[in-house]
Design an enzyme around this catalytic site. Structure first.
Site, PDB file in Angstrom:
ATOM      1  N   ARG A 119       4.511  -3.173  14.305  1.00 13.94           N
ATOM      2  CA  ARG A 119       5.297  -3.473  15.692  1.00 13.94           C
ATOM      3  C   ARG A 119       4.831  -2.521  16.742  1.00 13.94           C
ATOM      4  NH1 ARG A 119      11.471  -3.954  15.014  1.00 13.94           N
ATOM      5  NH2 ARG A 119      11.305  -1.877  14.785  1.00 13.94           N
ATOM      6  N   THR A 123       6.249  -3.245  23.055  1.00  9.23           N
ATOM      7  CA  THR A 123       6.606  -4.619  23.393  1.00  9.23           C
ATOM      8  C   THR A 123       7.420  -5.127  22.156  1.00  9.23           C
ATOM      9  OG1 THR A 123       4.496  -5.270  22.199  1.00  9.23           O
ATOM     10  CG2 THR A 123       4.359  -4.868  24.558  1.00  9.23           C
ATOM     11  N   ASP A 153      14.570   2.765   8.149  1.00  7.49           N
ATOM     12  CA  ASP A 153      13.378   2.126   8.291  1.00  7.49           C
ATOM     13  C   ASP A 153      12.978   1.741   6.539  1.00  7.49           C
ATOM     14  OD1 ASP A 153      10.143   2.240   7.745  1.00  7.49           O
ATOM     15  OD2 ASP A 153      10.438   2.400  10.053  1.00  7.49           O
ATOM     16  N   ASP A 171       9.740   3.910   5.424  1.00  9.58           N
ATOM     17  CA  ASP A 171       9.823   5.292   5.391  1.00  9.58           C
ATOM     18  C   ASP A 171      10.607   5.582   4.299  1.00  9.58           C
ATOM     19  OD1 ASP A 171       8.470   6.046   7.513  1.00  9.58           O
ATOM     20  OD2 ASP A 171      10.095   6.148   8.989  1.00  9.58           O
TER      21      ASP A 171
END
Length: 209
Positions: free
Chosen positions: A104, A108, A200, A203
């Site tokens: 990602r 944006t 996340d 992670d």
């Protein structure tokens, strides 16, 4: 619109609570994601076709059912989707596994493709796209579109946690896709993370930051 299946089985909800906890370490997090994926797979595979065969038991012959040889493919979205593969393939170990690499863009929030490796007979397989988090929906929608462009006609999306925004985007771009999740959370924050979510997933699976 896409059918959204929210799995409320007690074991799924219990394990989901454990992976949300910020104190859950990498080893346990990985194991729980695999276990959750396996539990969800039961429902995802519910419509596999069966055929009748004759089996000889110790007591005599019996007409029984077996999976009819349907070709399946599991397609994790790298990298977090890798954590769900073992759970999804434990029940159907003959399923082939493809990989789609998307990240990602931090500005944006749109997906950018960097890797793709798929089974050569993708158009003949029912594909299951897996990714723990359905946040903005950009990566999932892009992965599904990529598979469709390669000839796939039957695709399901399986995620652990979804945001309403992610579901809406997939429904808007792919109204024919069934979405399977363990929870639909409140919203996205300004950085595109699911709230309350679990942080996340990549992670936490791989011990990175």
């Amino acid at each position: 619109m896409s059918n959204v299946h929210v799995m409320d089985h007690p074991l799924i909800q219990h394990k989901l609570t454990l992976i949300r906890d910020k104190e859950t370490g990498v080893k346990e997090f990985r194991e729980l994601v695999e276990e959750l994926s396996l539990l969800m797979a039961y429902e995802v595979y519910r419509d596999l076709p069966l055929r009748e065969i004759e089996v000889e038991t110790p007591m005599g012959k019996s007409m029984c059912h077996t999976i009819s040889g349907k070709k399946l493919g599991i397609v994790p979205i790298l990298r977090a989707g890798l954590g769900m593969v073992d759970g999804m393939t434990k029940l159907v170990p003959t399923a082939k596994v493809g990989h789609i690499g998307l990240y990602r863009d931090p500005e944006t929030l749109e997906p950018v493709e960097y890797y793709c490796k798929l089974p050569t007979d993708i158009e003949e397989r029912d594909l299951i796209v897996v990714d723990p988090m359905l946040a903005t929906g950009g990566s999932a929608a892009a992965a599904i579109q990529f598979l469709k462009q390669r000839g796939s006609k039957n695709i399901k999306l399986v995620c652990l946690i979804a945001a309403p925004e992610g579901i809406a985007r997939v429904q808007e771009e792919h109204a024919d896709i069934d979405i399977f999740v363990a929870a639909v959370d409140e919203k996205l924050d300004s950085h595109g993370y699911i709230v309350p979510g679990l942080g996340d997933a990549g992670d936490r699976l791989f011990g990175t930051k």
